[in-house]
Structures are given as C-alpha cells and as structure tokens.
Design an enzyme around this catalytic site. Structure first.
Site, mmCIF file in Angstrom:
data_model
loop_
_atom_site.group_PDB
_atom_site.id
_atom_site.type_symbol
_atom_site.label_atom_id
_atom_site.label_comp_id
_atom_site.label_asym_id
_atom_site.label_seq_id
_atom_site.Cartn_x
_atom_site.Cartn_y
_atom_site.Cartn_z
ATOM 1 N N ARG A 164 0.587 -1.561 0.302
ATOM 2 C CA ARG A 164 -0.296 -0.387 -0.269
ATOM 3 C C ARG A 164 1.055 1.160 -0.337
ATOM 4 N NH1 ARG A 164 -3.023 -3.863 -0.763
ATOM 5 N NH2 ARG A 164 -4.635 -4.034 -0.235
ATOM 6 N N SER A 251 -10.267 -1.075 3.714
ATOM 7 C CA SER A 251 -9.270 -0.582 5.082
ATOM 8 C C SER A 251 -8.962 0.410 5.247
ATOM 9 C CB SER A 251 -8.531 -1.786 4.154
ATOM 10 O OG SER A 251 -8.659 -3.059 3.738
ATOM 11 N N GLU A 353 -4.585 3.821 6.311
ATOM 12 C CA GLU A 353 -4.188 3.660 5.180
ATOM 13 C C GLU A 353 -4.763 4.946 3.847
ATOM 14 O OE1 GLU A 353 -5.088 1.357 1.717
ATOM 15 O OE2 GLU A 353 -5.835 0.734 2.523
HETATM 16 N N1 EPU Z 1 -10.473 -10.334 10.486
HETATM 17 C C1 EPU Z 1 -11.979 -10.481 12.032
HETATM 18 N N2 EPU Z 1 -12.645 -9.249 12.251
HETATM 19 C C2 EPU Z 1 -12.356 -8.155 11.768
HETATM 20 C C3 EPU Z 1 -12.184 -8.306 10.236
HETATM 21 C C4 EPU Z 1 -11.077 -9.690 10.199
HETATM 22 O O1 EPU Z 1 -11.959 -11.639 12.842
HETATM 23 O O2 EPU Z 1 -13.645 -7.282 11.710
HETATM 24 C C5 EPU Z 1 -9.913 -11.263 10.451
HETATM 25 C C6 EPU Z 1 -10.793 -12.290 9.300
HETATM 26 O O3 EPU Z 1 -11.535 -13.006 10.150
HETATM 27 C C7 EPU Z 1 -9.538 -12.067 8.957
HETATM 28 C C8 EPU Z 1 -8.522 -11.985 8.675
HETATM 29 O O4 EPU Z 1 -8.993 -11.033 9.553
HETATM 30 O O5 EPU Z 1 -9.158 -14.250 9.361
HETATM 31 C C9 EPU Z 1 -8.157 -11.139 7.012
HETATM 32 O O6 EPU Z 1 -9.683 -10.288 6.436
HETATM 33 P P1 EPU Z 1 -10.052 -10.285 5.414
HETATM 34 O O7 EPU Z 1 -9.709 -10.716 4.815
HETATM 35 O O8 EPU Z 1 -10.656 -9.565 5.062
HETATM 36 O O9 EPU Z 1 -8.715 -9.321 5.099
HETATM 37 P P2 EPU Z 1 -7.917 -7.950 5.481
HETATM 38 O O10 EPU Z 1 -6.849 -8.563 5.753
HETATM 39 O O11 EPU Z 1 -8.312 -7.333 6.310
HETATM 40 C C10 EPU Z 1 -6.624 -7.264 3.398
HETATM 41 C C11 EPU Z 1 -6.597 -5.990 2.313
HETATM 42 C C12 EPU Z 1 -7.917 -5.954 2.111
HETATM 43 C C13 EPU Z 1 -8.584 -6.975 0.648
HETATM 44 C C14 EPU Z 1 -8.327 -8.231 1.350
HETATM 45 C C15 EPU Z 1 -8.439 -9.334 0.864
HETATM 46 C C16 EPU Z 1 -5.164 -4.578 4.268
HETATM 47 C C17 EPU Z 1 -5.460 -3.052 4.744
HETATM 48 N N3 EPU Z 1 -6.546 -4.566 3.113
HETATM 49 O O12 EPU Z 1 -8.060 -6.767 4.484
HETATM 50 O O13 EPU Z 1 -7.790 -4.103 1.192
HETATM 51 O O14 EPU Z 1 -9.727 -6.822 -0.095
HETATM 52 O O15 EPU Z 1 -7.120 -8.096 2.398
HETATM 53 O O16 EPU Z 1 -7.210 -9.386 0.368
HETATM 54 O O17 EPU Z 1 -4.401 -4.993 3.469
HETATM 55 C C18 EPU Z 1 -8.446 -2.270 1.231
HETATM 56 O O18 EPU Z 1 -6.733 -2.143 0.823
HETATM 57 O O19 EPU Z 1 -9.111 -1.238 0.973
HETATM 58 C C19 EPU Z 1 -9.308 -3.652 1.279
HETATM 59 C C20 EPU Z 1 -10.416 -3.617 1.577
#
Ligand code: EPU
Length: 357
Positions: A164, A251, A353
């Site tokens: 990012r 995010s 972010e």
């Molecule tokens: N989780 C929780 N509680 C929550 C949210 C998440 O326990 O309220 C856990 C989920 O269960 C999962 C883990 O955290 O095990 C990761 O969650 P998720 O798969 O939704 O991915 P993320 O790491 O939160 C990142 C990117 C997203 C992208 C997704 C999928 C960043 C900052 N965010 O989110 O990007 O869509 O992976 O690849 O790296 C963005 O940048 O705007 C964005 C949406």
C-alpha cells in the site's frame, strides 16, 4: 481552462464527507495541466490531485487547487510474444476497467475486481486483494510534473512499490529536512495514463481462504478468470460496504508487520490472533482482527462507525449523499481511539491507509 469555485466534494469522495474545494479544475489531458501551469495566478499555488476519492478523508474544505483527473480511454497498446500491454486513462473507473480487460480477453486483474477508485489512483497506494497487487501487473505510467510541466514515464522500479505504498506517497527531497534522502513525488506528479502487462499464459492466483472456500463449495479446482472475478465480487459484496450506499474508504489501517518474537508474545496472550508468516520470517497481523479483539466492531463515535462485518473498515453512519453525515474530524477521532486501544492491548501502532487532507 475553467476554474470552478466552491465546488461541493461530497460526491467526489467515497466517505461522502461534506466539504468544498475552494477552486477546482477538471483535467482531461496533458493540455489542461499545461493551461494550469501557464496561468500566472495559479501556477505557484499548492495543488491537490483528486482521483476517485476512494482513499481520502477530508477534514475540512480543501484550500489547494483541486485537479480532478478525468483522463479517459482504454486500449490494447501492443502485444508481445508473452503478454498483452493494455493502457488506460487515469480517470477511468478501476472496476469498469477490470471488467473491460476480461471481456476483451486480457485476464490477470480479476483478483482486484470491485476495488473502488480510479486507474490513476491504483499505483499511488499499490492496490491489492486476494494475493495480487497492482505491482504484479504493472508495466509503466505517464505523469506530468506539476512544478515544471515536464511529462515523464516511470517503470515499476521507479515507482518504488511497497505494501500500500509508492513513490507517490512520499514527500520530495526539497519538501523535507535537508540531509534526508527521500525522492518522493507526493503532491508533485499528476498521473495521466497507466499501462499493465497481462501475461498470455494466464494462471489463477489462488491460496486465499475465502477463494479456497468458493472452490470447495462449487467443486472447482481450476477456476477460469471469469469465475475468479465473480467470486471476488461476491466475497467483497458480502463483507465490505458498497461506498455508493454506505460511505467508506476501504481498509482504514494497514495490516502491521511484526517480528516473530513480537508475534510469539501476542500468541501467548491471544492464541487466536490471525497472522501470516512472510518470506523474510517477519509476520503480518490482520489489523481487522486486532480491532475486533478490542471490541470495536459495530461501535460508533458520532456519525463515524466501525463496520459490523469488517472491523478494518470505518464507515459513514450519517445520511450520506442526502446531506448531513460524518465529518472528517469524527472519523479521525474514532481512528485515534482505535489506535490507542490496539496499542494499549497489543503494543502495536496501526498506521492509517487513506490520505488525510
Ligand atoms: N478479521 C476479524 N474481524 C474483523 C475483520 C477481519 O477477525 O472484523 C479477520 C478475518 O476473519 C480474517 C482476517 O482478519 O481471518 C483478515 O481479514 P480479510 O480477509 O477481510 O482481509 P484484511 O487483511 O482485513 C486485506 C486488504 C483488503 C483486501 C483483503 C483481501 C489491507 C489493509 N486490506 O484485508 O484491501 O481486500 O485483504 O485481500 O491490506 C483495502 O485496502 O481497502 C482493502 C479492502
């Protein structure tokens, strides 16, 4: 060149925060930028480049001259033995562009379907989702230097992509303390066009839990690009708010990276912490999980809220486009409260972010 005064920005930012641009110029090509730079009344004034407004928090009216990028067009630029080189104007909507590439037979961007924003903003924060980052498909971009009016082209190495992150998020050496080596292009460059390299021998990028689940549910082991596109859209629609309905900037924090020792400490106290070991042995933690563990999911400060289905996303609980809604101040108050509680419980400082203006 038309300079519009006191332009409402509510529909130009996906949080739908009410704010105005003191002055705004629409940029549909290089000549519009040259016209701005040729105008003695505005050439020396600070400028702010606005794309789809999907990664910003407006904390007040915008005083710098807003350059709203509306450079359009998408085409197959050339074909090599191994890849299609596809070009799009910076003002094109990102998701529409991804959809077009698939329809035209150039797969490779499907894992990044439905990311809000424009093509021109995509390299700025090196957007990414489900195992693919923009830098994996990036060829080059054309930009214009807002100080000199010079056009220039950057390849991937010159964009200095990180998680990012890119050269466009860092201040230039002249803007920061002497002795600092940074050569950033923040507030200095306006991206006009971006080119992507989409390999002819397409292979699906798999390995994400949400995608694996779809494969198992549908009994598919080798999905097509269209199937992946449809799954990514379905996954995102199920857990991320549609900015046209609920204002948000995706995010709100980056997933932090810690050492394996720090991670072991956290696991000892919180065995369920969601983490991914990286190639260099460091560990990426799921910021959404950390925020959720601190009890923030579903909570609000004023009209700023933490999304019920994904704690990493802050949302506008106001009436959005209809009028009153969240202020940038409320969003930042909530963000700071979240940062404080994650720091107190886990000793980790979450980095925001979106760009705060
Ligand atoms: N989780 C929780 N509680 C929550 C949210 C998440 O326990 O309220 C856990 C989920 O269960 C999962 C883990 O955290 O095990 C990761 O969650 P998720 O798969 O939704 O991915 P993320 O790491 O939160 C990142 C990117 C997203 C992208 C997704 C999928 C960043 C900052 N965010 O989110 O990007 O869509 O992976 O690849 O790296 C963005 O940048 O705007 C964005 C949406």
């Amino acid at each position: 060149m038309l300079v519009q005064k006191n332009v409402p920005l509510q529909s130009f930012n996906t949080f739908h925060i009410v704010a105005k641009a003191h002055a705004l110029v629409r940029i549909s090509g290089e000549s519009d930028v040259q016209a701005v730079l040729a105008d003695p009344k505005i050439v020396g004034k600070p400028k702010f480049v606005l794309g789809g407004g999907s990664n910003i928090v407006l904390t007040g009216d915008v005083k710098p001259l807003v350059l709203k990028v509306e450079v359009m067009g998408r085409r197959l630029l050339r074909e090599t033995a191994k890849a299609f080189i596809v070009e799009a104007g910076a003002g094109e909507n990102w998701h529409d562009f991804v959809t077009w590439t698939l329809e035209a037979g150039y797969p490779g961007l499907e894992n990044m379907a439905l990311i809000p924003g424009t093509v021109g903003a995509s390299p700025v924060q090196n957007i990414g989702a489900y195992g693919v980052e923009l830098q994996d498909r990036f060829d080059s971009l054309d930009a214009i230097d807002l100080q000199t009016g010079q056009m220039f082209t950057l390849n991937a190495a010159q964009c200095a992509f990180g998680y990012r992150d890119s050269v466009f998020k860092h201040a230039s050496a002249s803007d920061i303390d002497a002795g600092h080596q940074a050569l950033g292009l923040k507030d200095r460059a306006l991206i006009l066009r971006v080119r992507f390299v989409l390999p002819k021998t397409w292979k699906p990028v798999l390995g994400y839990a949400d995608i694996d689940k779809k494969m198992a549910e549908q009994g598919v082991s080798q999905p097509t690009a269209q199937q992946l596109f449809d799954w990514v859209c379905a996954i995102r629609r199920a857990k991320l708010p549609d900015p046209d309905v609920i204002g948000n900037a995706g995010s709100f924090f980056k997933n932090p990276t810690v050492t394996s020792e720090q991670c072991a400490d956290i696991i000892a106290r919180d065995p369920k912490v969601v983490h991914y070991v990286l190639a260099d042995g460091s560990v990426k933690l799921a910021a959404g999980w950390l925020i959720d563990a601190c009890g923030w999911r579903g909570k609000s400060v004023g009209q700023a809220g933490v999304y019920e289905k994904q704690a990493l996303v802050l949302v506008n609980r106001g009436t959005g486009l209809a009028g009153s809604g969240v202020t940038g101040g409320e969003v930042m108050t909530l963000a700071k409260a979240i940062q404080t509680s994650v720091y107190e419980r886990f000793g980790i400082r979450l980095e925001t972010e979106p760009v705060i203006i």
